[in-house]
Design a protein around this motif. Structure first.
Motif, mmCIF file in Angstrom:
data_model
loop_
_atom_site.group_PDB
_atom_site.id
_atom_site.type_symbol
_atom_site.label_atom_id
_atom_site.label_comp_id
_atom_site.label_asym_id
_atom_site.label_seq_id
_atom_site.Cartn_x
_atom_site.Cartn_y
_atom_site.Cartn_z
ATOM 1 N N GLU A 187 64.087 58.109 8.161
ATOM 2 C CA GLU A 187 63.418 56.921 8.676
ATOM 3 C C GLU A 187 63.634 56.712 10.165
ATOM 4 N N GLU A 188 64.450 57.574 10.799
ATOM 5 C CA GLU A 188 64.710 57.420 12.227
ATOM 6 C C GLU A 188 63.559 58.021 13.040
ATOM 7 N N LYS A 189 63.547 57.717 14.349
ATOM 8 C CA LYS A 189 62.508 58.232 15.227
ATOM 9 C C LYS A 189 62.782 59.668 15.653
ATOM 10 N N THR A 190 64.014 60.126 15.494
ATOM 11 C CA THR A 190 64.398 61.468 15.938
ATOM 12 C C THR A 190 63.906 62.529 14.961
ATOM 13 N N ASP A 191 63.960 63.781 15.411
ATOM 14 C CA ASP A 191 63.509 64.913 14.603
ATOM 15 C C ASP A 191 64.533 65.176 13.493
ATOM 16 N N PRO A 192 64.157 65.021 12.221
ATOM 17 C CA PRO A 192 65.147 65.191 11.146
ATOM 18 C C PRO A 192 65.673 66.615 11.034
ATOM 19 N N GLN A 193 64.821 67.611 11.249
ATOM 20 C CA GLN A 193 65.276 68.985 11.097
ATOM 21 C C GLN A 193 66.345 69.328 12.115
ATOM 22 N N LYS A 194 66.256 68.737 13.300
ATOM 23 C CA LYS A 194 67.265 69.005 14.317
ATOM 24 C C LYS A 194 68.584 68.337 13.949
ATOM 25 N N PHE A 195 68.560 67.047 13.658
ATOM 26 C CA PHE A 195 69.796 66.293 13.457
ATOM 27 C C PHE A 195 70.418 66.550 12.084
ATOM 28 N N VAL A 196 69.598 66.595 11.054
ATOM 29 C CA VAL A 196 70.143 66.790 9.709
ATOM 30 C C VAL A 196 70.708 68.195 9.553
ATOM 31 N N PHE A 197 69.946 69.201 9.959
ATOM 32 C CA PHE A 197 70.421 70.571 9.800
ATOM 33 C C PHE A 197 71.592 70.864 10.726
ATOM 34 N N GLU A 198 71.676 70.156 11.847
ATOM 35 C CA GLU A 198 72.850 70.313 12.714
ATOM 36 C C GLU A 198 74.094 69.787 12.011
ATOM 37 N N ASP A 199 73.975 68.637 11.351
ATOM 38 C CA ASP A 199 75.120 68.102 10.613
ATOM 39 C C ASP A 199 75.472 68.983 9.417
ATOM 40 N N CYS A 200 74.452 69.607 8.807
ATOM 41 C CA CYS A 200 74.741 70.556 7.722
ATOM 42 C C CYS A 200 75.556 71.738 8.237
ATOM 43 N N ALA A 201 75.221 72.227 9.434
ATOM 44 C CA ALA A 201 75.960 73.350 10.008
ATOM 45 C C ALA A 201 77.384 72.942 10.368
ATOM 46 N N ILE A 202 77.568 71.712 10.889
ATOM 47 C CA ILE A 202 78.915 71.241 11.226
ATOM 48 C C ILE A 202 79.751 71.094 9.965
ATOM 49 N N THR A 203 79.130 70.562 8.917
ATOM 50 C CA THR A 203 79.843 70.413 7.647
ATOM 51 C C THR A 203 80.267 71.765 7.098
ATOM 52 N N THR A 204 79.359 72.726 7.107
ATOM 53 C CA THR A 204 79.679 74.072 6.637
ATOM 54 C C THR A 204 80.826 74.670 7.440
ATOM 55 N N TYR A 205 80.767 74.467 8.740
ATOM 56 C CA TYR A 205 81.814 75.018 9.609
ATOM 57 C C TYR A 205 83.177 74.449 9.241
ATOM 58 N N LEU A 206 83.239 73.126 9.028
ATOM 59 C CA LEU A 206 84.519 72.486 8.716
ATOM 60 C C LEU A 206 85.059 72.939 7.368
ATOM 61 N N PHE A 239 71.551 69.260 0.196
ATOM 62 C CA PHE A 239 71.645 67.958 0.861
ATOM 63 C C PHE A 239 70.622 67.795 1.996
ATOM 64 N N GLY A 240 70.444 68.851 2.801
ATOM 65 C CA GLY A 240 69.638 68.733 4.012
ATOM 66 C C GLY A 240 68.188 68.402 3.765
ATOM 67 N N ARG A 241 67.528 69.158 2.921
ATOM 68 C CA ARG A 241 66.093 68.947 2.711
ATOM 69 C C ARG A 241 65.785 67.595 2.075
ATOM 70 N N PRO A 242 66.551 67.125 1.059
ATOM 71 C CA PRO A 242 66.278 65.775 0.533
ATOM 72 C C PRO A 242 66.439 64.684 1.580
ATOM 73 N N ILE A 243 67.415 64.831 2.487
ATOM 74 C CA ILE A 243 67.595 63.823 3.535
ATOM 75 C C ILE A 243 66.415 63.843 4.494
ATOM 76 N N CYS A 244 65.928 65.034 4.832
ATOM 77 C CA CYS A 244 64.770 65.133 5.739
ATOM 78 C C CYS A 244 63.542 64.445 5.149
ATOM 79 N N GLU A 245 63.359 64.571 3.852
ATOM 80 C CA GLU A 245 62.184 63.976 3.218
ATOM 81 C C GLU A 245 62.215 62.454 3.255
ATOM 82 N N SER A 246 63.407 61.860 3.277
ATOM 83 C CA SER A 246 63.528 60.397 3.283
ATOM 84 C C SER A 246 63.955 59.868 4.653
#
Length: 854
Positions: A526-545, A517-524
């Motif tokens: 569109e926000e101004k923020t750093d995708p690797q920081k925000f997307v991979f952080e949500d991936c870690a939260i999801t894994t944790y839950l 999930f993470g890498r495909p979202i990073c490739e697309s």
């Protein structure tokens, strides 16, 4: 340069005054040093447990120079005419009246002097006899450490210049004196809180200029300057280490690996003390011969810490299989830490080893974590078979490394045990033919006591293993280890990361979710923020839950928020405003733009669907303290990852989440998540078997009762950006020019033909603001510092000071580089170059390299 003189053969009672008076006859002194004799205090710690027959256990420590000892005094002899009776004499002794202070030693027998000019030095050297306090002394040229140390091979573009006793030199005087030796890039006069010091640092463009200066006699105003090559501490350490390695290679090249001894030349050899109160082990001549013939590289250096002589290894061998061997250890690197108070050395060292074993992911980015392998694990016997035979019967610990990728061995282990209280051995083991993910060769960590508040940390390598295999340990890992060693508090309990997780399962699942999930979202993205920081952080939260629900054998929630499509049942997310990726990447997900008012919250108000069984608050800002309240009203469990500290009715107030959860009756577990964020403490709250607190509604009302007529305020959908950005353009330019002129006039410093101005405190610039300008800034929720930082083309603000930004300087332009968006073309020019239009020397980069419009 005037050299230092070494004076030996001094009287034990020579004082600094008499020492100085003798040499001042020849000329003015720059330095007069007379070391004091070291005195030791003996501490009797009672019977030694290691030797039951011993009567006491004596320890020695360096005493304070002002400390008084019994030997410093002598008793006046009995005199019947003065003391009348012997009884009265003993009584006076008991009252401490008949003691005379002995003359104590004030000198260790040698000292150092350095003259200000060469004339005094010459007169002193030409003197035939030097007699100080009735004793003839020897005066000779001191062989400086720089002349005999391996650091002489170091080269530097910086020169240390001491101009004591001159009160102060100017920039022009320094450049005029040293300019003929080479082009000067910068001159830095060193200051402290009390003002300028008597030395400076000159930076040349070439190393050859520094070498020319060191070979010359440089004088200003008739005084000779003291010059020295300015090198970093790390550079000195590396040079010393390289010297040891070169000496080791030369020894092996000249004499082979071991050399041969015969009984006629081999006397009794003793292993040196490698730690305080250690026991020496002796070898007779025959044993020494046998050991030397079998040893691959025997070292008699005190740092070798050899405990046993090596025997012949077994014929069986494999990758990371050691067979039967007794190894010798060579010092790889060391460093000394100084503490403000006397540390508990044993507790500190044990805590350090515990961190080193358990937190390998802190200094090795290949590793996600380590797990302790239980004794009944199926792989324990395989690991033990790989160890040396003399290690197998020890009480050791086996840890397995959990990796972030498949590039290294997934069956990598490390066995460790305490050889002594302050020595730990580490043996790496892999159960396949893939490279070990951590330190691939055996090594040891030791702690050495230097003084009460000084401890030395040492790393040792196997003598038979090439030093090339320890590059990572020596150059990178040891830096992290020593940083822990210097600042560790053994009494403070640290919080572990992902303490509620099984690290191996968590890491494997995270890697799957990240790739799926993470890498495909990073490739697309569109926000101004750093995708690797925000997307991979949500991936870690999801894994944790997901892992949390699996470990607790709880069904995955039927309704949840935030990331709703990763290994969960149908859920939905709620936010106060939509994001651009909602309409592109997450078109098929249930994401709702809703403002939640927790003060009028009702399970049937339409914000949450019926049947919600789990709430997730991921950096929910002003809703953070309300999450337990809403979950309690829904009678469900929840997960909360707080961000900024919010109270029920305000921001940046007390942190109350944990207290609110316990008051409501939840079982609360606190954990630290492995995410790229400074706010990573989370609360996992579950309803206990007995239910939540009785009279729940009354408890909630008492918790959320607003003080002083305060009301809850949700974030607006559109946030107005202030921070002095919207000050009218004409006012902004006028204020910028005013501050620019003040900073430029602070200094005439020129760097490569470009005037840099000086450094001005913010307090001096505030005075320049008019009342109208202060009002403009206040209306924008900002101050002077915010305004200047927004003019990042022009100013560099740091530590309460301001200077002109030189875009050629990597340090001052770092902030500007960070502000460049990742998808912005670096050659695109959006704003006019302020320097080109307003600086008297124009833009320092020029048209071809500047990213602004000229």
């Amino acid at each position: 340069m005037v050299k230092r003189l070494f004076v030996s053969g001094l009287n034990s009672f020579t004082t600094v005054e008499s020492f100085r008076d003798h040499f001042e006859r020849f000329g003015s002194l720059y330095e007069c040093l007379l070391p004091l004799p070291t005195r030791y205090d003996v501490i009797d710690q009672g019977p030694d447990d290691a030797d039951l027959n011993a009567s006491s256990n004596l320890r020695f420590r360096i005493a304070d120079q002002n400390q008084k000892f019994e030997d410093d005094f002598e008793v006046i002899s009995f005199d019947s005419r003065k003391h009348e009776t012997f009884e009265r004499y003993t009584k006076l002794i008991g009252e401490g009246e008949l003691f005379l202070k002995k003359k104590t030693k004030t000198c260790v027998g040698y000292g150092f002097v350095t003259f200000v000019d060469r004339e005094g030095f010459k007169k002193c050297i030409e003197e035939d006899v030097h007699i100080i306090d009735g004793v003839e002394c020897t005066v000779e040229l001191y062989k400086d450490e720089e002349d005999i140390s391996p650091t002489t091979s170091l080269r530097s573009k910086r020169l240390f210049v001491s101009f004591y006793p001159l009160p102060r030199l100017t920039d022009a005087e320094i450049k005029g004196t040293f300019g003929p030796f080479g082009k000067i890039k910068d001159v830095e006069f060193v200051k402290d809180n009390e003002g300028p010091l008597h030395f400076c640092l000159i930076t040349f463009t070439t190393e050859q200029a520094v070498e020319k200066c060191l070979k010359s006699d440089c004088m200003i105003r008739g005084f000779r300057l003291f010059l020295k090559r300015a090198v970093t501490r790390e550079g000195v350490k590396l040079a010393e280490q390289k010297s040891r390695e070169d000496a080791d290679r030369l020894e092996k090249k000249l004499h082979g690996f071991a050399g041969c001894l015969d009984e006629s030349t081999a006397s009794t050899l003793q292993y040196p003390d490698y730690f305080l109160n250690s026991t020496k082990k002796s070898l007779n001549a025959k044993e020494a011969v046998e050991q030397a013939n079998f040893q691959t590289s025997f070292s008699y250096d005190p740092s070798a810490m050899a405990g046993f002589g090596p025997l012949l290894p077994d014929t069986e061998s494999s990758s990371y299989g050691y067979g039967m061997c007794f190894e010798t250890w060579n010092l790889l690197c060391e460093s000394t830490a100084e503490y403000e108070t006397v540390p508990d050395a044993l507790a500190l060292f044990e805590k350090l080893i515990s961190l080193w074993r358990e937190q390998a992911q802190s200094y090795n980015r290949r590793i996600a974590g380590t797990v302790l392998v239980p004794n009944d694990s199926e792989n324990v016997s395989e690991v033990i078979e790989k160890l040396p035979s003399n290690v197998r019967n020890r009480e050791f610990q086996i840890r397995k490394f959990i990796l972030k990728s498949d590039q290294y061995s997934s069956r990598g282990y490390e066995v460790s045990y305490f050889e002594e209280d302050f020595i730990v051995r580490f043996w790496p083991v892999v159960l396949d033919e893939v490279r070990h993910p951590h330190i691939p060769q055996p090594y040891s960590i030791a702690c050495v006591f230097e003084s009460e508040n000084r401890l030395k940390l040492q790393i040792f390598s196997l003598s038979r293993v090439s030093l090339d295999n320890y590059c990572y340990l020596k150059s990178s890992a040891f830096i992290h280890l020593f940083k822990w060693f210097s600042h560790l508090d053994p009494n403070k309990e640290g919080r572990k990361t992902n303490a509620l997780m099984e690290i191996e399962r968590y890491t494997l699942r995270y890697r799957q979710i990240k790739e799926l999930f993470g890498r495909p979202i990073c490739e697309s993205w569109e926000e101004k923020t750093d995708p690797q920081k925000f997307v991979f952080e949500d991936c870690a939260i999801t894994t944790y839950l997901v892992e949390l629900w699996d470990l607790n054998r709880q069904p995955k929630p039927k309704k949840s928020s935030l990331i709703s499509d990763v290994e969960m049942a149908a859920g939905y997310g709620v936010d106060v405003r939509s994001r651009r990726i909602w309409s592109s990447t997450f078109v098929d997900d249930d994401l709702r733009e809703v403002t939640v008012d927790p003060t009028n919250f009702d399970a049937k108000d339409g914000v949450f669907d019926e049947g919600v069984d789990y709430l997730i608050g991921n950096h929910s800002d002003e809703l953070t303290p309300w999450m337990p309240i809403m979950a309690a009203r829904l009678n469900c469990n929840f997960f909360l990852l707080p961000c900024c500290p919010f109270d029920f009715y305000g921001k940046y107030m007390s942190r109350i989440c944990h207290q609110v959860c316990q008051t409501l009756g939840y079982d609360v577990r606190v954990d630290r998540m492995s995410i790229p964020s400074t706010k990573r403490l989370c609360l996992v709250c579950t309803i206990p078997s007995g239910g939540l607190a009785p009279n729940l509604n009354e408890v909630i009302e008492s918790l959320i009762k607003p003080p002083d007529q305060l009301v809850f305020t949700a974030r607006p959908k559109k946030i107005e950006v202030k921070n002095c950005v919207n000050i009218p353009l004409t006012d902004r330019h006028r204020m910028t020019k005013k501050f620019f002129s003040r900073v430029m006039s602070a200094s005439d410093e020129v760097r490569n033909g470009w005037h840099c101005g000086g450094v001005v405190p913010l307090s001096e610039l505030v005075i320049l603001l008019t009342d109208e300008e202060k009002k403009l800034m206040k209306e924008q929720d900002g101050g002077l510092q915010t305004f200047l930082k927004n003019q990042n083309q022009v100013f560099h603000v740091y530590g309460g000071n301001v200077r002109i930004r030189d875009l050629r300087d990597a340090q001052t332009s770092k902030t500007a580089k960070k502000k460049q968006k990742t998808k912005t073309n670096p050659t695109e020019r959006r704003a006019a170059c302020w320097m080109a239009a307003n600086h008297p020397d124009g833009c320092p980069l020029g048209l071809d390299f500047c990213r602004y419009i000229h």
